[in-house]
Design a protein around this motif. Structure first.
Motif, PDB file in Angstrom:
ATOM      1  N   HIS A 100       0.837  -1.201   0.000  1.00 40.16           N
ATOM      2  CA  HIS A 100       0.000   0.000   0.000  1.00 40.16           C
ATOM      3  C   HIS A 100       0.871   1.251   0.000  1.00 40.16           C
ATOM      4  CE1 HIS A 100      -2.941  -2.741   2.274  1.00 40.16           C
ATOM      5  NE2 HIS A 100      -3.339  -2.680   1.025  1.00 40.16           N
ATOM      6  N   MET A 101       1.925   1.199   0.808  1.00 46.52           N
ATOM      7  CA  MET A 101       2.797   2.373   0.939  1.00 46.52           C
ATOM      8  C   MET A 101       3.456   2.727  -0.387  1.00 46.52           C
ATOM      9  SD  MET A 101       2.385   3.454   3.975  1.00 46.52           S
ATOM     10  CE  MET A 101       3.675   4.668   3.973  1.00 46.52           C
ATOM     11  N   LYS A 102       3.684   1.740  -1.233  1.00 45.33           N
ATOM     12  CA  LYS A 102       4.303   2.011  -2.544  1.00 45.33           C
ATOM     13  C   LYS A 102       3.392   2.840  -3.437  1.00 45.33           C
ATOM     14  CE  LYS A 102       7.251  -2.039  -2.584  1.00 45.33           C
ATOM     15  NZ  LYS A 102       7.548  -3.334  -3.183  1.00 45.33           N
ATOM     16  N   ARG A 103       2.094   2.825  -3.168  1.00 44.94           N
ATOM     17  CA  ARG A 103       1.152   3.578  -3.995  1.00 44.94           C
ATOM     18  C   ARG A 103       0.877   4.981  -3.458  1.00 44.94           C
ATOM     19  NH1 ARG A 103      -1.283  -1.753  -4.257  1.00 44.94           N
ATOM     20  NH2 ARG A 103      -2.723  -1.207  -2.598  1.00 44.94           N
ATOM     21  N   ILE A 104       1.352   5.277  -2.265  1.00 41.73           N
ATOM     22  CA  ILE A 104       1.131   6.614  -1.697  1.00 41.73           C
ATOM     23  C   ILE A 104       2.161   7.567  -2.275  1.00 41.73           C
ATOM     24  CG2 ILE A 104       1.234   7.953   0.449  1.00 41.73           C
ATOM     25  CD1 ILE A 104      -0.111   5.585   1.831  1.00 41.73           C
TER      26      ILE A 104
END
Length: 183
Positions: A100-104
């Motif tokens: 998820h953090m990679k998409r922020i």
């Protein structure tokens, strides 16, 4: 002691809780800037980022300042909206994984005008901790100050945006996510 060292890695400059049950928070780890000094170790309940490369020696943007600017963006409505979208699960709480953090996405601190960096950091440090995640945007006066400063920087970088329209869109979208997550 050896087991703790192997199991719990040293934290980087930015620490984000993986599960956000109450309130929105992003931590800046002051110990990470001096690797020879005292350090913080993290359990798997946190995601940590280290060695910030968004620096600019010509304008005086160092690693610490860049980290604070990134934390400010992630704590703003623009950042929280992304956390809400990416981390929402059926239990009604936020649970963030590294995927998820990679998409922020974060507004690059190098794009923030040098004269406004300290204003953004001051507004970030003035926020209540944690930022209430159960209150609508119009009641978050201190965070709205931070949001406005960031929106001004986004609009200075991209002239097709207008500050008030950008803020209205972000606040409306965030409020919809917060209302949907209420029991």
């Amino acid at each position: 002691e050896l087991w703790n060292v192997l199991r719990e890695p040293v934290a980087g400059e930015l620490i984000i809780p993986r599960k956000l049950r109450r309130g929105h928070r992003v931590h800046v780890n002051p110990f990470a800037f001096d690797r020879e000094g005292r350090q913080v170790r993290l359990s798997s309940n946190f995601v940590s980022f280290t060695r910030c490369v968004a620096v600019d020696k010509e304008t005086g943007l160092d690693r610490a300042t860049a980290t604070f600017l990134i934390a400010a963006f992630l704590t703003s409505s623009f950042g929280q909206l992304q956390f809400e979208v990416e981390g929402y699960n059926r239990e009604g709480m936020l649970a963030l994984e590294k995927s998820h953090m990679k998409r922020i996405r974060v507004f690059d601190p190098r794009w923030i005008r040098p004269e406004n960096r300290s204003r953004i950091i001051d507004a970030f440090q003035d926020l209540p901790y944690p930022v209430a995640a159960d209150r609508l945007s119009h009641t978050q006066h201190k965070r709205n100050r931070l949001d406005n400063l960031i929106a001004e920087e986004v609009c200075a970088r991209s002239s097709h945006f207008q500050v008030s329209a950008l803020l209205d869109e972000a606040h409306s979208a965030l409020d919809e996510w917060l209302i949907a997550r209420q029991p």
